[in-house]
Design an enzyme around this catalytic site. Structure first.
Site, mmCIF file in Angstrom:
data_model
loop_
_atom_site.group_PDB
_atom_site.id
_atom_site.type_symbol
_atom_site.label_atom_id
_atom_site.label_comp_id
_atom_site.label_asym_id
_atom_site.label_seq_id
_atom_site.Cartn_x
_atom_site.Cartn_y
_atom_site.Cartn_z
ATOM 1 N N ARG A 52 0.815 -1.215 0.000
ATOM 2 C CA ARG A 52 0.000 0.000 0.000
ATOM 3 C C ARG A 52 0.842 1.254 0.000
ATOM 4 O O ARG A 52 0.371 2.323 -0.406
ATOM 5 C CB ARG A 52 -0.870 -0.020 1.254
ATOM 6 C CG ARG A 52 -1.831 -1.182 1.251
ATOM 7 C CD ARG A 52 -2.390 -1.428 2.617
ATOM 8 N NE ARG A 52 -3.420 -2.460 2.558
ATOM 9 C CZ ARG A 52 -4.245 -2.733 3.548
ATOM 10 N NH1 ARG A 52 -4.146 -2.061 4.672
ATOM 11 N NH2 ARG A 52 -5.142 -3.663 3.423
ATOM 12 N N ASP A 125 -2.876 2.559 6.393
ATOM 13 C CA ASP A 125 -2.253 2.600 5.069
ATOM 14 C C ASP A 125 -3.241 2.306 3.952
ATOM 15 O O ASP A 125 -2.887 2.373 2.775
ATOM 16 C CB ASP A 125 -1.050 1.662 4.988
ATOM 17 C CG ASP A 125 -1.439 0.210 5.133
ATOM 18 O OD1 ASP A 125 -2.592 -0.078 5.499
ATOM 19 O OD2 ASP A 125 -0.577 -0.644 4.883
ATOM 20 N N ASP A 126 -4.487 2.006 4.287
ATOM 21 C CA ASP A 126 -5.501 1.896 3.237
ATOM 22 C C ASP A 126 -6.396 3.136 3.232
ATOM 23 O O ASP A 126 -7.513 3.100 2.749
ATOM 24 C CB ASP A 126 -6.331 0.613 3.382
ATOM 25 C CG ASP A 126 -6.984 0.483 4.739
ATOM 26 O OD1 ASP A 126 -6.821 1.393 5.578
ATOM 27 O OD2 ASP A 126 -7.650 -0.536 4.982
ATOM 28 N N ASP A 213 -7.450 1.282 18.818
ATOM 29 C CA ASP A 213 -8.389 2.411 18.711
ATOM 30 C C ASP A 213 -9.430 2.398 19.828
ATOM 31 O O ASP A 213 -9.817 3.444 20.339
ATOM 32 C CB ASP A 213 -9.045 2.488 17.320
ATOM 33 C CG ASP A 213 -9.660 1.191 16.843
ATOM 34 O OD1 ASP A 213 -9.594 0.183 17.565
ATOM 35 O OD2 ASP A 213 -10.210 1.190 15.724
ATOM 36 N N HIS A 237 -13.366 1.785 5.517
ATOM 37 C CA HIS A 237 -13.985 0.840 4.592
ATOM 38 C C HIS A 237 -15.119 0.042 5.227
ATOM 39 O O HIS A 237 -15.673 -0.851 4.615
ATOM 40 C CB HIS A 237 -12.934 -0.076 3.954
ATOM 41 C CG HIS A 237 -12.176 -0.898 4.941
ATOM 42 N ND1 HIS A 237 -10.797 -0.937 4.966
ATOM 43 C CD2 HIS A 237 -12.588 -1.702 5.932
ATOM 44 C CE1 HIS A 237 -10.416 -1.736 5.939
ATOM 45 N NE2 HIS A 237 -11.477 -2.210 6.539
#
Ligand SMILES: *[C@@H]1O[C@H](CO)[C@@H](O)[C@H](O)[C@H]1NC(C)=O
Ligand SMILES: *[C@@H]1O[C@H](CO)[C@@H](O)[C@H](O)[C@H]1NC(C)=O
Ligand SMILES: *[C@@H]1O[C@H](CO)[C@@H](O)[C@H](O)[C@H]1NC(C)=O
Length: 293
Positions: A52, A125-126, A213, A237
């Site tokens: 990525r 990284d996405d 998180d 996503h």
């Protein structure tokens, strides 16, 4: 982007599968000519599925080269050069297990504290980060006040494991999903030092048995008693990317992708640009050299 535009970026941390990335607050001047000067030439003959990182390096990193830092678990001289010398080896293990992701987040936090910068922003990284918009949104908040900005990933608040009662605690809290990106003001990050500084973040993750998180949300909402401020311009996503209409792309801070869940944007062929981030970047910044004329 014909006119000059002052940009103050923030600290952006992106967790790559094996890396994460940090963008520091600073001033960036964007205009059409320096955008082009800063661009590498891009091969258009075959797509790169390797990792990525190349997609980020080719696109939005070019708008925040001095502010963006990557956190990895190895040393790599080539990547060190490509990232403007901003690759940090966290020495954390390279798996996706909870304790290793928490390890990287802990290094990101400590790196931010050492940096003296105004905002800590983490991305994965996405994520595609719309740098000028991130800066614009952060300008609406005072970094000297306590702010926890992001997007909820789940419709119900999280619960946590209480080692005293050996139970999932019923006390609930919200957390900003790292998958969409989030920002924390310096004022808040400073107050968190006694709780998470110097690597202590890792032990909190272990104690409440939650992902990085969720642990961040636990620390801020439960310990610091500060609520998450929802900023809907962050996207992960977990949402359907194709539902974001192109006429509001410019106002969004982050985008993401997963297989079969990509931004609906015209541009390059899907076989060359499966994540749609190259096309999205050209949609937002058509002056980049690799973009079609
Ligand atoms: C270093 O990174 C480059 C570019 O991503 C890659 O081609 C190369 O294989 C890496 N080297 C090592 C030793 O992993
Ligand atoms: C990782 O280990 C190297 C070698 O021991 C050290 O120089 C470096 O500071 C460590 N990185 C972090 C983030 O602690
Ligand atoms: C924080 O959120 C909770 C509900 O989740 C609410 O009860 C509380 O009043 C909020 N606190 C502040 C300071 O807004």
């Amino acid at each position: 982007m014909g006119r000059r535009r002052m940009i103050k970026a923030a600290v952006i941390l992106v967790t790559l599968g094996y890396c994460s990335l940090l963008v520091y607050q600073g001033s960036v001047t964007l205009n059409a000519s320096n955008l082009q000067e800063s661009l590498p030439s891009v091969k258009t003959t075959k797509h790169n599925r390797d990792t990525r990182l190349p997609i980020i390096l080719k696109t939005w990193f070019q708008l925040a080269k001095d502010q963006t830092w990557f956190f990895t678990d190895t040393d790599n001289q080539t990547q060190q050069q490509l990232t403007n010398g901003h690759l940090v080896n966290t020495n954390c293990s390279d798996t996706h297990q909870r304790q290793h992701l928490c390890c990287k987040t802990s290094v990101e936090y400590d790196t931010f504290m050492d940096s003296g910068k105004k905002w800590f922003c983490h991305f994965d990284d996405d994520n595609y980060v719309n740098v000028p918009r991130l800066v614009e949104v952060l300008q609406g908040y005072d970094y000297q006040m306590d702010w926890y900005l992001g997007r909820k990933s789940i419709p119900k608040p999280a619960r946590y494991y209480n080692p005293l009662t050996k139970n999932m605690q019923t006390t609930r809290f919200w957390f900003a999903t790292f998958g969409a990106g989030l920002c924390i003001s310096r004022s808040l990050a400073l107050k968190m030092i006694p709780v998470v500084g110097g690597g202590k973040f890792i032990s909190i993750c272990a104690r409440i048995q939650q992902a990085d998180d969720v642990t961040m949300g636990y620390v801020i909402e439960r310990t610091m008693q500060l609520n998450l401020t929802i900023v809907p311009e962050f996207h992960s996503h977990l949402e359907q990317m194709k539902l974001i209409p192109s006429d509001i792309f410019r106002e969004q801070i982050s985008f993401s992708y997963s297989p079969k869940n990509t931004v609906d944007v015209p541009g390059f062929d899907a076989s060359y640009d499966p994540t749609r981030f190259l096309s999205l970047h050209c949609f937002l910044f058509p002056h980049f050299e690799f973009c079609p004329r």
